[in-house]
Design an enzyme around this catalytic site. Structure first.
Site, PDB file in Angstrom:
ATOM      1  N   LYS A 151       0.607  -1.428   0.099  1.00 46.36           N
ATOM      2  CA  LYS A 151       0.221   0.722   0.451  1.00 46.36           C
ATOM      3  C   LYS A 151       1.058   0.933   0.014  1.00 46.36           C
ATOM      4  CE  LYS A 151      -4.411  -1.492  -0.019  1.00 46.36           C
ATOM      5  NZ  LYS A 151      -5.767  -1.856  -0.693  1.00 46.36           N
ATOM      6  N   LYS A 247     -14.102  -7.381  -6.833  1.00 49.72           N
ATOM      7  CA  LYS A 247     -14.709  -7.952  -5.463  1.00 49.72           C
ATOM      8  C   LYS A 247     -15.353  -8.306  -5.140  1.00 49.72           C
ATOM      9  CE  LYS A 247     -10.168  -5.051  -3.925  1.00 49.72           C
ATOM     10  NZ  LYS A 247     -10.062  -3.122  -2.766  1.00 49.72           N
TER      11      LYS A 247
END
Length: 321
Positions: A151, A247
């Site tokens: 990230k 997702k």
């Protein structure tokens, strides 16, 4: 007759989880339970404020649809009467599980798919200082991690990747900017990341403002996450992305996720399956998509202080069924 109940639950995290948009110390999930008196099945979703969702709004959606479900709404009809998003995801996955149980089958048998023993999944390195991310990478690979998802925001991008690569020389690295790189020199940045053998870059620019990806070279595959929610999005992404991240919370459940997989293949886009933070209830539902994906990021439960039971097992960089 099917009965439907739902509840929201706050799940504390074992440690803070940070991305470019903020930091979390807990996640609130909503769980839907269906029962026909003999069999019971549960689905889980994670409402996301970035997509204008909250546990309250999801529960309101579920309350509205409950009479139709209890009158016999089918999974196929659900796709037409409820919008994409996490509320439909939890209900759709519960319907899949209940249908399988009523037919005396596993979900894999219902889908006519072979059940894998395990699937390699990314282990996410939360946004942090360079030193802490380097340390986290070393700990992850010492524990067997094979794929690291980094990230990042706009600060020390190359420096952090270089430090993580040094700490994890054999691991596959993917980076996730969560839309944070607008205004940066993407061509130079992509080339610099390529030199550290980064395997994929996820959502560098904001959804709806990602046309600059058309104008720069992609020495590394670029994956659409926030830019890709459902089947109808995919065709318009081919000029700027090589991959899409499916997702279940974004697309509204396993039914749409499987359809997205077929559409991406038809259009020549590669597939990643991802997740929001959540328990094994949510991750297990995504596994039929994961076995068809090039990259898998279903590590949500390892961030929880306590997983739901029965829990999936995470070991040596894999999720074991």
């Amino acid at each position: 007759m099917t009965q439907m109940t739902f509840l929201s639950a706050e799940l504390p995290l074992a440690k803070p989880f940070a991305i470019s948009r903020g930091t979390r110390t807990a996640v609130t999930v909503v769980r839907v339970t269906l029962t026909d008196g003999e069999f019971t099945a549960t689905g889980e979703c994670t409402p996301t404020a970035h997509y204008q969702e909250s546990p309250q709004s999801v529960c309101e959606q579920l309350d509205l649809i409950r009479p139709l479900v209890e009158e016999g709404l089918t999974r196929e009809a659900l796709q037409e009467v409820m919008p994409i998003g996490s509320a439909r995801n939890a209900l759709d996955c519960a319907m899949w599980r209940l249908d399988a149980a009523k037919q005396g089958k596993t979900l894999w048998q219902l889908l006519d798919m072979p059940k894998p023993v395990s699937v390699i999944t990314a282990e996410t390195l939360s946004l942090d200082s360079l030193e802490n991310m380097e340390k986290a990478a070393g700990i992850a690979v010492a524990g067997g991690a094979q794929l690291l998802k980094i990230k990042l925001d706009r600060e020390q991008i190359i420096e952090k990747v270089a430090a993580i690569r040094a700490a994890a020389p054999l691991a596959t690295l993917v980076v996730d900017a969560n839309e944070a790189w607008q205004g940066l020199d993407l061509g130079s940045l992509f080339q610099a990341l390529h030199e550290f053998n980064v395997a994929m870059i996820e959502q560098p620019l904001p959804a709806g403002n990602d046309k600059d990806l058309v104008r720069c070279l992609h020495p590394i595959p670029v994956c659409a996450d926030e830019s890709c929610h459902e089947r109808s999005d995919i065709a318009g992404l081919r000029d700027r992305y090589e991959m899409i991240n499916i997702k279940l919370d974004k697309c509204g459940g396993l039914t749409e996720a499987l359809a997205m997989t077929e559409e991406a293949r038809r259009l020549g886009l590669r597939i990643m399956v991802g997740c929001m933070l959540g328990s094994s209830i949510a991750m297990e539902a995504a596994l039929p998509v994961a076995v068809q994906a090039e990259r898998v990021d279903l590590d949500g439960p390892i961030w929880l202080a306590q997983d739901a039971e029965p829990a999936l097992r995470y070991e040596n960089g894999e999720v074991w069924l």
